[in-house]
Write a protein that holds these residues in place. Structure first.
Motif, PDB file in Angstrom:
ATOM      1  N   ASN A 160      43.801 -55.617 136.955  1.00  0.00           N
ATOM      2  CA  ASN A 160      43.934 -56.704 135.991  1.00  0.00           C
ATOM      3  C   ASN A 160      44.702 -57.928 136.484  1.00  0.00           C
ATOM      4  OD1 ASN A 160      42.955 -55.516 133.155  1.00  0.00           O
ATOM      5  ND2 ASN A 160      44.020 -53.888 134.276  1.00  0.00           N
ATOM      6  N   ILE A 161      45.422 -57.810 137.609  1.00  0.00           N
ATOM      7  CA  ILE A 161      46.228 -58.945 138.084  1.00  0.00           C
ATOM      8  C   ILE A 161      46.017 -59.175 139.580  1.00  0.00           C
ATOM      9  CG2 ILE A 161      48.543 -59.940 138.253  1.00  0.00           C
ATOM     10  CD1 ILE A 161      49.405 -58.116 135.935  1.00  0.00           C
ATOM     11  N   THR A 162      46.512 -58.267 140.405  1.00  0.00           N
ATOM     12  CA  THR A 162      46.510 -58.527 141.846  1.00  0.00           C
ATOM     13  C   THR A 162      45.108 -58.507 142.441  1.00  0.00           C
ATOM     14  OG1 THR A 162      46.924 -56.173 142.294  1.00  0.00           O
ATOM     15  CG2 THR A 162      48.845 -57.623 142.093  1.00  0.00           C
ATOM     16  N   GLY A 163      44.260 -57.584 141.981  1.00  0.00           N
ATOM     17  CA  GLY A 163      42.888 -57.540 142.486  1.00  0.00           C
ATOM     18  C   GLY A 163      42.098 -58.783 142.143  1.00  0.00           C
ATOM     19  N   PRO A 164      42.025 -59.159 140.849  1.00  0.00           N
ATOM     20  CA  PRO A 164      41.278 -60.356 140.478  1.00  0.00           C
ATOM     21  C   PRO A 164      41.781 -61.630 141.153  1.00  0.00           C
ATOM     22  CG  PRO A 164      41.667 -59.001 138.540  1.00  0.00           C
ATOM     23  CD  PRO A 164      42.445 -58.382 139.669  1.00  0.00           C
ATOM     24  N   LEU A 165      43.093 -61.725 141.414  1.00  0.00           N
ATOM     25  CA  LEU A 165      43.641 -62.925 142.052  1.00  0.00           C
ATOM     26  C   LEU A 165      43.579 -62.872 143.581  1.00  0.00           C
ATOM     27  CD1 LEU A 165      46.811 -63.798 139.925  1.00  0.00           C
ATOM     28  CD2 LEU A 165      44.641 -65.047 140.017  1.00  0.00           C
ATOM     29  N   GLY A 166      43.153 -61.744 144.132  1.00  0.00           N
ATOM     30  CA  GLY A 166      43.105 -61.630 145.591  1.00  0.00           C
ATOM     31  C   GLY A 166      44.470 -61.442 146.219  1.00  0.00           C
ATOM     32  N   ASP A 185      50.731 -64.559 148.435  1.00  0.00           N
ATOM     33  CA  ASP A 185      50.307 -63.743 147.300  1.00  0.00           C
ATOM     34  C   ASP A 185      51.052 -64.151 146.032  1.00  0.00           C
ATOM     35  OD1 ASP A 185      48.431 -62.160 148.611  1.00  0.00           O
ATOM     36  OD2 ASP A 185      49.316 -60.284 147.922  1.00  0.00           O
ATOM     37  N   TYR A 186      52.375 -64.194 146.140  1.00  0.00           N
ATOM     38  CA  TYR A 186      53.168 -64.440 144.935  1.00  0.00           C
ATOM     39  C   TYR A 186      52.941 -65.854 144.415  1.00  0.00           C
ATOM     40  CZ  TYR A 186      56.776 -63.239 141.592  1.00  0.00           C
ATOM     41  OH  TYR A 186      57.440 -62.941 140.420  1.00  0.00           O
ATOM     42  N   LEU A 187      52.766 -66.797 145.317  1.00  0.00           N
ATOM     43  CA  LEU A 187      52.513 -68.164 144.876  1.00  0.00           C
ATOM     44  C   LEU A 187      51.187 -68.259 144.130  1.00  0.00           C
ATOM     45  CD1 LEU A 187      53.806 -70.997 144.981  1.00  0.00           C
ATOM     46  CD2 LEU A 187      52.350 -71.476 146.945  1.00  0.00           C
ATOM     47  N   THR A 188      50.241 -67.416 144.475  1.00  0.00           N
ATOM     48  CA  THR A 188      48.967 -67.383 143.756  1.00  0.00           C
ATOM     49  C   THR A 188      49.188 -67.053 142.280  1.00  0.00           C
ATOM     50  OG1 THR A 188      47.759 -66.736 145.750  1.00  0.00           O
ATOM     51  CG2 THR A 188      46.707 -66.273 143.648  1.00  0.00           C
ATOM     52  N   LEU A 189      50.041 -66.061 142.016  1.00  0.00           N
ATOM     53  CA  LEU A 189      50.375 -65.725 140.629  1.00  0.00           C
ATOM     54  C   LEU A 189      51.048 -66.901 139.930  1.00  0.00           C
ATOM     55  CD1 LEU A 189      50.751 -63.672 138.287  1.00  0.00           C
ATOM     56  CD2 LEU A 189      52.919 -63.013 139.402  1.00  0.00           C
ATOM     57  N   LEU A 205      57.915 -60.002 136.689  1.00  0.00           N
ATOM     58  CA  LEU A 205      56.986 -60.992 136.143  1.00  0.00           C
ATOM     59  C   LEU A 205      55.587 -60.398 136.023  1.00  0.00           C
ATOM     60  CD1 LEU A 205      56.228 -63.783 135.153  1.00  0.00           C
ATOM     61  CD2 LEU A 205      56.078 -64.545 137.545  1.00  0.00           C
ATOM     62  N   LEU A 206      55.144 -59.638 137.020  1.00  0.00           N
ATOM     63  CA  LEU A 206      53.823 -59.006 136.921  1.00  0.00           C
ATOM     64  C   LEU A 206      53.774 -58.025 135.763  1.00  0.00           C
ATOM     65  CD1 LEU A 206      54.193 -59.577 140.252  1.00  0.00           C
ATOM     66  CD2 LEU A 206      51.984 -58.442 140.246  1.00  0.00           C
ATOM     67  N   THR A 207      54.840 -57.246 135.578  1.00  0.00           N
ATOM     68  CA  THR A 207      54.875 -56.292 134.474  1.00  0.00           C
ATOM     69  C   THR A 207      54.852 -57.017 133.131  1.00  0.00           C
ATOM     70  OG1 THR A 207      56.172 -54.834 135.900  1.00  0.00           O
ATOM     71  CG2 THR A 207      56.100 -54.285 133.561  1.00  0.00           C
ATOM     72  N   SER A 208      55.535 -58.149 133.063  1.00  0.00           N
ATOM     73  CA  SER A 208      55.525 -58.941 131.829  1.00  0.00           C
ATOM     74  C   SER A 208      54.144 -59.516 131.561  1.00  0.00           C
ATOM     75  CB  SER A 208      56.563 -60.070 131.928  1.00  0.00           C
ATOM     76  OG  SER A 208      57.865 -59.532 132.115  1.00  0.00           O
ATOM     77  N   VAL A 209      53.476 -59.990 132.602  1.00  0.00           N
ATOM     78  CA  VAL A 209      52.100 -60.479 132.449  1.00  0.00           C
ATOM     79  C   VAL A 209      51.199 -59.353 131.946  1.00  0.00           C
ATOM     80  CG1 VAL A 209      50.060 -61.276 133.725  1.00  0.00           C
ATOM     81  CG2 VAL A 209      52.279 -62.365 134.109  1.00  0.00           C
ATOM     82  N   ALA A 210      51.354 -58.166 132.529  1.00  0.00           N
ATOM     83  CA  ALA A 210      50.543 -57.018 132.094  1.00  0.00           C
ATOM     84  C   ALA A 210      50.752 -56.735 130.614  1.00  0.00           C
ATOM     85  CB  ALA A 210      50.904 -55.790 132.926  1.00  0.00           C
ATOM     86  N   ALA A 211      52.005 -56.754 130.167  1.00  0.00           N
ATOM     87  CA  ALA A 211      52.290 -56.495 128.753  1.00  0.00           C
ATOM     88  C   ALA A 211      51.666 -57.551 127.858  1.00  0.00           C
ATOM     89  CB  ALA A 211      53.799 -56.439 128.535  1.00  0.00           C
ATOM     90  N   MET A 212      51.740 -58.816 128.274  1.00  0.00           N
ATOM     91  CA  MET A 212      51.175 -59.880 127.447  1.00  0.00           C
ATOM     92  C   MET A 212      49.655 -59.827 127.430  1.00  0.00           C
ATOM     93  SD  MET A 212      53.812 -61.119 126.094  1.00  0.00           S
ATOM     94  CE  MET A 212      53.065 -62.494 125.200  1.00  0.00           C
ATOM     95  N   GLN A 213      49.039 -59.338 128.506  1.00  0.00           N
ATOM     96  CA  GLN A 213      47.595 -59.106 128.465  1.00  0.00           C
ATOM     97  C   GLN A 213      47.254 -58.092 127.376  1.00  0.00           C
ATOM     98  OE1 GLN A 213      46.788 -57.886 132.530  1.00  0.00           O
ATOM     99  NE2 GLN A 213      46.004 -59.909 133.083  1.00  0.00           N
ATOM    100  N   LEU A 214      48.056 -57.039 127.268  1.00  0.00           N
ATOM    101  CA  LEU A 214      47.794 -56.006 126.272  1.00  0.00           C
ATOM    102  C   LEU A 214      48.144 -56.475 124.861  1.00  0.00           C
ATOM    103  CD1 LEU A 214      48.949 -52.897 128.317  1.00  0.00           C
ATOM    104  CD2 LEU A 214      46.610 -53.602 127.801  1.00  0.00           C
ATOM    105  N   VAL A 215      49.071 -57.405 124.744  1.00  0.00           N
ATOM    106  CA  VAL A 215      49.326 -58.035 123.442  1.00  0.00           C
ATOM    107  C   VAL A 215      48.089 -58.824 123.020  1.00  0.00           C
ATOM    108  CG1 VAL A 215      50.686 -59.790 122.235  1.00  0.00           C
ATOM    109  CG2 VAL A 215      51.837 -58.093 123.662  1.00  0.00           C
ATOM    110  N   GLU A 216      47.503 -59.565 123.971  1.00  0.00           N
ATOM    111  CA  GLU A 216      46.273 -60.302 123.668  1.00  0.00           C
ATOM    112  C   GLU A 216      45.156 -59.361 123.215  1.00  0.00           C
ATOM    113  OE1 GLU A 216      46.440 -64.241 126.600  1.00  0.00           O
ATOM    114  OE2 GLU A 216      45.098 -62.582 127.081  1.00  0.00           O
ATOM    115  N   ARG A 217      45.112 -58.179 123.804  1.00  0.00           N
ATOM    116  CA  ARG A 217      44.047 -57.219 123.483  1.00  0.00           C
ATOM    117  C   ARG A 217      44.395 -56.334 122.284  1.00  0.00           C
ATOM    118  NH1 ARG A 217      43.713 -55.618 129.903  1.00  0.00           N
ATOM    119  NH2 ARG A 217      43.208 -57.732 130.629  1.00  0.00           N
TER     120      ARG A 217
END
Length: 406
Positions: free
Chosen positions: A212-218, A272-276, A85-97
Motif C-alpha cells: 500500500n505504500i512502499t511498493g506503489p511508490l517504488g 526512497d524517503y524523499l519519494t514519500l 510516518l509510514l505507520t501513520s500514513v497506513a493508519a490514515m489509509q485505513l481511516v479513509e477506508r
C-alpha cells in the motif's frame, strides 16, 4: 580522515526517482563537505525536492570510517523512528477506508488497549501506584502522542518504574504516564498504531507497507529485512572518540526480523524517503500513485493537540540521546505523523512545516507553504547530536538560499 563524495547523481537512480534529474549546487556541496571535513559527522547524504522535481542531491564522506566505501545516494540507513510516518500514513489509509476510526475507543480493535493502567506516582516506599485511565485510548491519541505511552529514554519516571518491574513481575510492562488527551509525551504510541493497522487490514505490517505504500511508490530500499545487495550498501553507525574522530560500530548480524511494530526498526535511503515526502507534499499522490486523499493529507498537516507543547525531551541516557529541542523559542505541536513548527524558522522553513527524525540522526522536513521537502541522513550517536544538528540546519538554510537565488 580520507573524504570523498559527490553532489550529483551517482550510479543508476532509484526506481522511485527515475523520472527526476537531481541538480548540482556548489554551495550545498560545500556545506555538506565542510560538515564531514570538520568532523561534525562521519558521512552524510542529503536531498531536497519540490512536489515534482529533485532540486538537490549530495553524498559526502565514507559509509564507514577507515574503509574505502563512499557515501552515495543509494546508501542504506537505519532510519529508526522515521518509520513512524509510514505507520501513520497506513493508519490514515485505513481511516479513509472506514476500517479504523480516529475517535472511537481503540480497544474495539485491539482489546489489550482497554486494560492499560495509569502510573499515578510512587508511594513513600517507592511502590508504583496504578489506577484506571479516566477515558479510553483512541487512534487520535496514539497518532499524536497524547496517549500516555512514554519512552524511558526521555522519561525518568518510566526508568524508575521499569526498575520496580525487575523485582515485581506482576506489574504491567507498559503503563500510561498520564491520562489520554492531557499531555504530550513521545513514546511507543505508534507501535500500537502498527498493531491496529495489522488487525484492521488482516496482514502483517511489513506486507501492508509493501502493498500500500512502499511498493506503489517504488521505494524498494525501504524494508525491514535487507537483502545481501542492500546490506552491502549499508552505512555503519558511529560514535565520537574523545579526540573528535569517529569509531564505527560493528555491523549488526544478519537476522530475519519476524516481529515488526511500526515504531522503529526499518531501513531506507534518502531517495526512497524523499519519494514519500514528495507524495505528501503533492497532496497524497505522486506520478500516478495515490496514497491518500488531499483532504486526509491536509488533516495530517494540522495541529491536532491544541495548546499542548510538543517535541521537547530531556534525556535519561546521554550516550543514546542528547536533550531534544530542535527549534528553541519556536512553538511546536503535533499533527498525525509529524511534529509541527507553528512559527517560521530563521533562514529556513516557513510556519506550519512538518518534521521528525530517527535515533541515529536522520531527519526530514515538509514545508507545505514553500512547496519544499528535504531529508538528511547520518549514522551517529547520540540522537540530537549538536554537530549533526548544526549541519542539518546549515543544509536547510542552504536549500532556501539556493531557491531564492535561482
Amino acid at each position: 580522515m580520507a573524504l570523498a563524495g559527490a553532489g550529483a547523481m551517482l550510479g543508476a537512480p532509484s526506481p522511485s526517482l527515475a523520472a527526476a534529474a537531481p541538480v548540482r549546487n556548489h554551495a550545498l556541496d560545500v556545506i555538506l563537505k565542510h560538515g564531514v571535513d570538520a568532523r561534525d559527522v562521519p558521512g552524510v547524504v542529503a536531498m531536497a525536492a519540490t512536489e515534482n522535481s529533485i532540486i538537490y542531491q549530495g553524498a559526502f564522506g565514507p559509509r564507514s570510517v577507515g574503509t574505502a566505501a563512499k557515501m552515495s545516494p543509494d546508501t542504506v540507513f537505519r532510519i529508526a523512528s522515521m518509520v513512524k510516518l509510514l505507520t501513520s500514513v497506513a493508519a490514515m489509509q485505513l481511516v479513509e477506508r472506514n476500517k479504523l476510526k480516529l475517535d472511537g475507543p481503540a480497544e474495539t480493535i485491539d482489546p489489550e488497549l482497554g486494560s492499560v493502567p495509569v502510573l499515578n506516582g510512587f508511594d513513600n516506599k517507592g511502590v508504583p501506584q496504578m489506577r484506571p485511565p479516566r477515558k479510553p485510548l483512541t487512534l487520535r491519541n496514539l497518532l499524536t502522542h497524547t496517549s500516555g505511552f512514554s519512552y524511558p529514554l526521555w522519561d525518568a519516571e518510566v526508568v524508575r518504574y521499569l526498575k520496580c518491574c525487575r523485582t515485581d513481575k506482576t506489574l504491567p510492562h507498559r503503563p500510561l504516564t498520564f491520562d489520554p488527551d492531557t499531555k504530550w509525551a513521545y513514546g511507543s504510541s505508534i507501535d500500537n498504531v502498527g498493531r491496529l493497522v495489522e488487525i484492521a487490514s488482516g496482514m502483517p505490517l511489513e506486507r501492508y507497507f509493501h502493498e500500500n505504500i512502499t511498493g506503489p511508490l517504488g521505494m524498494h530500499d525501504t524494508t525491514v529485512n535487507l537483502s545481501a545487495s542492500q546490506r552491502a550498501r549499508e552505512a555503519s553507525v558511529h560514535r565520537r572518540n574523545a579526540n573528535g574522530s569517529f569509531k564505527a560500530e560493528p555491523q549488526e548480524k544478519p537476522t530475519v526480523v519476524t516481529s515488526f511494530t511500526g515504531g522503529g526498526g526499518i531501513y531506507s535511503t534518502a531517495p526512497d524517503y524523499l519519494t514519500l515526502l514528495q507524495a505528501l507534499l503533492n497532496g497524497g499522490s505522486l506520478r500516478g500513485t495515490t496514497l491518500l486523499k488531499p483532504e486526509t493529507v491536509a488533516l495530517m498537516s494540522e495541529n491536532q493537540i491544541g495548546d499542548l507543547e510538543a517535541g521537547i525531551m530531556k534525556t535519561t541516557n546521554p550516550a543514546l540521546s542528547s536533550d531534544v529541542d530542535f527549534f528553541p523559542h519556536v512553538r511546536k505541536r503535533w499533527s498525525f505523523g509529524h511534529m509541527m513548527t507553528l512559527d517560521p524558522v530563521a533562514g529556513g522553513r516557513k510556519a506550519g512545516s512538518l518534521t521528525w527524525a530517527g535515533l541515529l540522526n536522520t531527519y526530514y522536513w515538509i514545508d507545505p507553504a514553500s512547496g519544499i521537502a528535504g531529508v538528511i541522513m547520518m549514522q551517529v550517536l547520540p540522537f540530537a547530536d549538536a554537530p549533526a544538528l548544526k549541519l542539518y540546519r546549515a543544509f536547510e538554510r542552504g536549500v532556501y538560499h539556493a531557491i531564492k537565488a535561482a
